[in-house]
Write a protein that holds these residues in place. Sequence first.
Motif, PDB file in Angstrom:
ATOM      1  N   ASP A  26     -12.806   3.307 -10.748  1.00 46.83           N
ATOM      2  CA  ASP A  26     -11.978   2.305 -10.275  1.00 46.83           C
ATOM      3  C   ASP A  26     -13.000   1.511  -8.989  1.00 46.83           C
ATOM      4  O   ASP A  26     -12.052   0.506  -8.727  1.00 46.83           O
ATOM      5  CB  ASP A  26     -10.724   2.978  -9.427  1.00 46.83           C
ATOM      6  N   TYR A  48      -6.865   1.417  -1.982  1.00 44.38           N
ATOM      7  CA  TYR A  48      -6.287   2.380  -2.691  1.00 44.38           C
ATOM      8  C   TYR A  48      -4.533   2.295  -2.260  1.00 44.38           C
ATOM      9  O   TYR A  48      -3.733   2.208  -3.113  1.00 44.38           O
ATOM     10  CB  TYR A  48      -6.786   3.575  -2.446  1.00 44.38           C
ATOM     11  N   THR A  49      -4.436   2.370  -0.747  1.00 45.86           N
ATOM     12  CA  THR A  49      -3.042   2.376  -0.396  1.00 45.86           C
ATOM     13  C   THR A  49      -2.281   0.991  -0.759  1.00 45.86           C
ATOM     14  O   THR A  49      -0.959   1.379  -1.387  1.00 45.86           O
ATOM     15  CB  THR A  49      -2.983   2.504   1.188  1.00 45.86           C
ATOM     16  N   SER A  51      -2.836  -0.624  -3.631  1.00 49.16           N
ATOM     17  CA  SER A  51      -2.514  -0.719  -4.913  1.00 49.16           C
ATOM     18  C   SER A  51      -1.434   0.466  -5.316  1.00 49.16           C
ATOM     19  O   SER A  51      -0.485   0.002  -6.084  1.00 49.16           O
ATOM     20  CB  SER A  51      -3.706  -0.001  -5.638  1.00 49.16           C
ATOM     21  N   VAL A  52      -1.346   1.721  -4.515  1.00 45.61           N
ATOM     22  CA  VAL A  52      -0.259   2.508  -4.953  1.00 45.61           C
ATOM     23  C   VAL A  52       1.009   1.900  -4.355  1.00 45.61           C
ATOM     24  O   VAL A  52       2.184   2.008  -4.993  1.00 45.61           O
ATOM     25  CB  VAL A  52      -0.605   3.908  -4.138  1.00 45.61           C
ATOM     26  N   SER A  53       1.037   1.384  -3.345  1.00 47.38           N
ATOM     27  CA  SER A  53       2.258   0.620  -2.722  1.00 47.38           C
ATOM     28  C   SER A  53       2.816  -0.412  -3.759  1.00 47.38           C
ATOM     29  O   SER A  53       3.744  -0.468  -4.123  1.00 47.38           O
ATOM     30  CB  SER A  53       1.702  -0.128  -1.289  1.00 47.38           C
ATOM     31  N   HIS A  55       2.328  -0.600  -6.997  1.00 44.62           N
ATOM     32  CA  HIS A  55       2.774   0.284  -8.055  1.00 44.62           C
ATOM     33  C   HIS A  55       4.179   0.629  -7.903  1.00 44.62           C
ATOM     34  O   HIS A  55       5.158   0.523  -8.647  1.00 44.62           O
ATOM     35  CB  HIS A  55       1.808   0.953  -8.736  1.00 44.62           C
ATOM     36  N   TRP A  56       4.122   1.363  -6.464  1.00 48.32           N
ATOM     37  CA  TRP A  56       5.499   2.024  -6.117  1.00 48.32           C
ATOM     38  C   TRP A  56       6.444   0.817  -6.061  1.00 48.32           C
ATOM     39  O   TRP A  56       7.676   1.007  -6.441  1.00 48.32           O
ATOM     40  CB  TRP A  56       5.302   2.679  -4.887  1.00 48.32           C
TER      41      TRP A  56
END
Length: 165
Positions: A26, A48-49, A51-53, A55-56
């Motif tokens: 990644d 990363y945070t 990206s995850v946020s 997606h969530w």
Amino acid sequence: METIMTISGKVKYTITLEPSVWIFDDRRIDLTTYFLTKKGNYDSLEDYTKSVSKHWDREIMEGAIYPPTLKTEKKFEKEKVLTGTFGIPFKPFLANSEPADDAHTLVIHSTDGEYEVPFESAFDLILAFSDTGKPLIADGPVHVYFGDGSNQQDPIKNVSGFTVK
């Protein structure tokens, strides 16, 4: 051509590098646009945070079942991986080797000669490993670019390894 390289010398851990697997990493960067954009402080945890946020948020809004647009995006990303020109930052590999406090130079070993880089600048190096979806077989396994892009037209090629001095 040997595709496996090492980071050795004044390091706590000798690191083995295998560029053929980086296409799945990644941290890979698109070299067609990397040197064109302004670079600030890169914070991988923050990216990363975010990206995850993102997606969530998408799952909350659209549900866990992938809508057709997400399937299309995934197909586009797969196509991009197969045809893109990619590199990877050298910093995480160098940091994981835990260089000695008195390290002052990084030597890049190449069949064309040895190149010395001040140690502070070594963290900004970019290792190119793919050109239009193909590994760098003829003059690889990696090309080394300086972080500022100053050698973008003439990267260090035929790299066989790195030594911290």
